[in-house]
Design a protein around this motif. Structure first.
Motif, short mmCIF file in Angstrom:
data_model
loop_
_atom_site.label_atom_id
_atom_site.label_comp_id
_atom_site.label_asym_id
_atom_site.label_seq_id
_atom_site.Cartn_x
_atom_site.Cartn_y
_atom_site.Cartn_z
N ASP A 90 36.03 36.35 50.10
CA ASP A 90 35.47 36.12 48.77
C ASP A 90 34.59 37.29 48.35
OD1 ASP A 90 34.78 34.27 46.45
OD2 ASP A 90 32.80 34.61 47.31
N GLU A 91 33.86 37.86 49.30
CA GLU A 91 32.93 38.94 48.99
C GLU A 91 33.68 40.24 48.67
OE1 GLU A 91 29.24 39.82 47.98
OE2 GLU A 91 29.74 37.91 48.93
N ALA A 92 34.94 40.33 49.11
CA ALA A 92 35.68 41.59 48.96
C ALA A 92 36.14 41.84 47.53
CB ALA A 92 36.88 41.60 49.90
N VAL A 93 36.30 40.80 46.72
CA VAL A 93 36.80 40.96 45.36
C VAL A 93 35.92 40.18 44.38
CG1 VAL A 93 38.75 40.63 43.79
CG2 VAL A 93 39.17 41.21 46.17
N LEU A 94 35.48 40.84 43.32
CA LEU A 94 34.72 40.21 42.24
C LEU A 94 35.62 40.14 41.02
CD1 LEU A 94 31.80 39.28 41.20
CD2 LEU A 94 31.69 41.58 40.22
N THR A 95 35.87 38.94 40.52
CA THR A 95 36.72 38.76 39.34
C THR A 95 35.83 38.53 38.12
OG1 THR A 95 38.50 37.83 40.66
CG2 THR A 95 38.57 37.42 38.29
N VAL A 96 35.98 39.40 37.12
CA VAL A 96 35.15 39.36 35.92
C VAL A 96 36.03 39.02 34.73
CG1 VAL A 96 33.55 40.63 34.44
CG2 VAL A 96 33.64 41.12 36.91
N SER A 97 35.72 37.93 34.06
CA SER A 97 36.38 37.60 32.79
C SER A 97 35.56 38.24 31.67
CB SER A 97 36.44 36.08 32.60
OG SER A 97 36.86 35.76 31.29
N SER A 128 40.28 38.73 28.25
CA SER A 128 40.76 37.66 27.38
C SER A 128 39.62 37.25 26.45
CB SER A 128 41.21 36.45 28.21
OG SER A 128 41.53 35.36 27.37
N ASN A 129 39.97 36.86 25.24
CA ASN A 129 38.97 36.37 24.30
C ASN A 129 38.77 34.86 24.40
OD1 ASN A 129 38.44 38.94 23.31
ND2 ASN A 129 40.03 38.79 21.75
N THR A 130 39.51 34.21 25.30
CA THR A 130 39.33 32.77 25.53
C THR A 130 38.26 32.56 26.59
OG1 THR A 130 41.06 32.71 27.22
CG2 THR A 130 41.74 32.31 24.94
N LEU A 131 37.62 31.41 26.57
CA LEU A 131 36.58 31.10 27.55
C LEU A 131 37.20 30.88 28.92
CD1 LEU A 131 34.20 28.67 25.60
CD2 LEU A 131 34.04 31.15 25.88
N ALA A 132 36.58 31.47 29.93
CA ALA A 132 37.09 31.33 31.30
C ALA A 132 36.77 29.94 31.83
CB ALA A 132 36.45 32.38 32.20
N ASP A 133 37.71 29.38 32.59
CA ASP A 133 37.50 28.14 33.33
C ASP A 133 37.20 28.55 34.76
OD1 ASP A 133 37.75 25.83 34.89
OD2 ASP A 133 39.22 24.95 33.54
N PHE A 134 35.92 28.46 35.17
CA PHE A 134 35.52 28.99 36.46
C PHE A 134 36.21 28.29 37.62
CE2 PHE A 134 32.13 30.55 33.78
CZ PHE A 134 31.91 31.82 34.28
N ALA A 135 36.56 27.02 37.45
CA ALA A 135 37.23 26.29 38.52
C ALA A 135 38.71 26.63 38.59
CB ALA A 135 37.05 24.79 38.31
N ALA A 136 39.38 26.64 37.45
CA ALA A 136 40.84 26.82 37.44
C ALA A 136 41.25 28.28 37.52
CB ALA A 136 41.42 26.19 36.18
N TYR A 265 25.99 39.14 23.45
CA TYR A 265 26.83 39.13 24.64
C TYR A 265 25.98 38.62 25.80
CZ TYR A 265 31.06 41.37 22.97
OH TYR A 265 32.24 41.63 22.33
N TRP A 266 26.62 37.79 26.65
CA TRP A 266 25.94 37.14 27.77
C TRP A 266 26.75 37.33 29.05
CZ3 TRP A 266 21.53 34.06 26.52
CH2 TRP A 266 21.34 33.83 25.16
N LEU A 267 26.04 37.47 30.15
CA LEU A 267 26.66 37.36 31.47
C LEU A 267 26.45 35.92 31.93
CD1 LEU A 267 27.97 38.68 34.01
CD2 LEU A 267 25.63 38.98 34.86
N VAL A 268 27.52 35.24 32.29
CA VAL A 268 27.42 33.83 32.70
C VAL A 268 28.21 33.62 33.99
CG1 VAL A 268 27.15 33.05 30.32
CG2 VAL A 268 29.43 33.10 31.32
N TYR A 269 27.76 32.63 34.76
CA TYR A 269 28.45 32.22 35.99
C TYR A 269 27.90 30.86 36.38
CZ TYR A 269 24.15 34.52 37.54
OH TYR A 269 22.85 34.91 37.66
N PRO A 270 28.60 30.10 37.23
CA PRO A 270 28.11 28.78 37.63
C PRO A 270 26.74 28.86 38.28
CG PRO A 270 30.41 29.03 38.24
CD PRO A 270 29.94 30.39 37.79
N GLU A 271 25.84 27.97 37.90
CA GLU A 271 24.49 27.99 38.45
C GLU A 271 24.48 27.91 39.97
OE1 GLU A 271 22.72 24.72 36.42
OE2 GLU A 271 22.07 25.93 34.71
N ALA A 272 25.44 27.18 40.53
CA ALA A 272 25.48 27.00 41.99
C ALA A 272 25.80 28.29 42.73
CB ALA A 272 26.52 25.93 42.36
N ARG A 273 26.31 29.32 42.02
CA ARG A 273 26.70 30.58 42.66
C ARG A 273 25.71 31.71 42.37
NH1 ARG A 273 32.31 32.69 43.05
NH2 ARG A 273 31.63 32.87 45.21
N ALA A 274 24.53 31.36 41.89
CA ALA A 274 23.55 32.38 41.49
C ALA A 274 23.13 33.28 42.64
CB ALA A 274 22.33 31.72 40.87
#
Length: 299
Positions: A90-97, A128-136, A265-274
């Motif tokens: 997981d640490e080897a790749v960071l996926t940014v929407s 993508s201009n659509t909102l990312a689904d962090f789970a899917a 513009y905002w940087l966002v991610y799930p609170e549990a992964r802060a």
């Protein structure tokens, strides 16, 4: 079927057995000594076997406790090894929407700086201009535009989303070298249906009932800016993204007026992964790089 005792109590016992000290186990697990003692007592009652002897002001493992402790330590080591591989992967790749505009006008040009600072982490951009689904979508972080306030997400404001008309120097020269806001109503406007146009024109004192439906329509500011550079008309753009083109003379700003609809513009991610290391590193790098470029662009 497995007949397991309460796993919370097992976890506490493994730490207490390893330290052979309830206070040290409590410190490691972030619990009180009383809570550790309670979990050990609960486990002993469940098993019907004493695991510790209480002698004066210390505890000592019984023979049964020593055997169980050794086996549990090995089992916990195996569990840790199993998840260590997943953590490393997981640490080897960071996926940014990220939106097309933010990626094409700023982030893609500077992402090499993050990789130089953190060569062990590769970055995958999902534009993508659509909102990312962090789970899917298996996305780690997203850069979104909007007013903020997304439930369940940690949010860091990156830069305000302001805008003003821009065009190429050649296009401006064709109009006599200067423009008044009213002139825009007769010119070729790129993506004239965008609500930014109506907002800016109203703030310029023009009575705009509805957006124009004719003319070139593009799906992102990145494309609109390049169309303006090519002399295709006037585009409504965010100056920060086009600072280099303004400095190089590929674009000009005919007006000083800068408008906004209160978005950013905002940087966002799930609170549990802060606290995930790669997310923390990317957040720190991104904010520092943006601050540096904003200072260079005059704020």
């Amino acid at each position: 079927m497995r007949q397991l005792p309460p796993l919370a109590a097992v976890r506490v016992f493994e730490a207490a057995a390893r330290h052979e000290n309830f206070t040290a186990a409590a410190g490691e697990l972030g619990m009180t000594q009383a809570a550790v003692s309670y979990q050990i007592r609960l486990l002993e009652q469940r098993l019907g076997v004493p695991l510790f002897r209480r002698e004066r002001r210390r505890v000592m493992l019984t023979e049964a406790g020593r055997r169980a402790g050794a086996q549990l330590a090995a089992a916990f080591d195996s569990i840790d090894a199993a998840f260590a591989g997943l953590r490393a992967e997981d640490e080897a790749v960071l996926t940014v929407s990220v939106t097309n505009t933010f990626a094409n006008t700023w982030l893609a040009w500077r992402l090499g700086g993050f990789h130089l600072a953190h060569p062990s982490t590769a970055v995958r951009l999902w534009t993508s201009n659509t909102l990312a689904d962090f789970a899917a979508d298996e996305v780690d972080v997203a850069i979104r535009s909007g007013p903020g306030g997304w439930p369940g997400l940690a949010q860091h404001e990156l830069l305000p989303l302001d805008f003003t008309p821009m065009c190429s120097p050649g296009f401006l020269a064709e109009q006599g070298g200067r423009l008044d806001p009213v002139d825009l109503l007769q010119l070729s406007l790129i993506s004239a249906q965008d609500p930014w146009w109506a907002q800016w024109l109203r703030e310029a004192g023009l009575d705009v009932v509805e957006a124009r439906r004719t003319g070139m329509r593009l799906d992102s500011q990145a494309h609109e800016g390049h169309a303006a550079i090519a002399g295709q008309g006037v585009a409504m753009l965010t100056p920060f993204f086009w600072h280099n083109d303004l400095v190089a003379g590929r674009l000009v700003r005919p007006f000083a007026q800068l408008s906004s609809m209160g978005e950013a513009y905002w940087l966002v991610y799930p609170e549990a992964r802060a606290k995930v290391l790669k997310i923390r590193r990317f957040r720190e790098w991104l904010i520092e790089a943006l601050d540096r470029d904003r200072a260079a662009a005059g704020g």
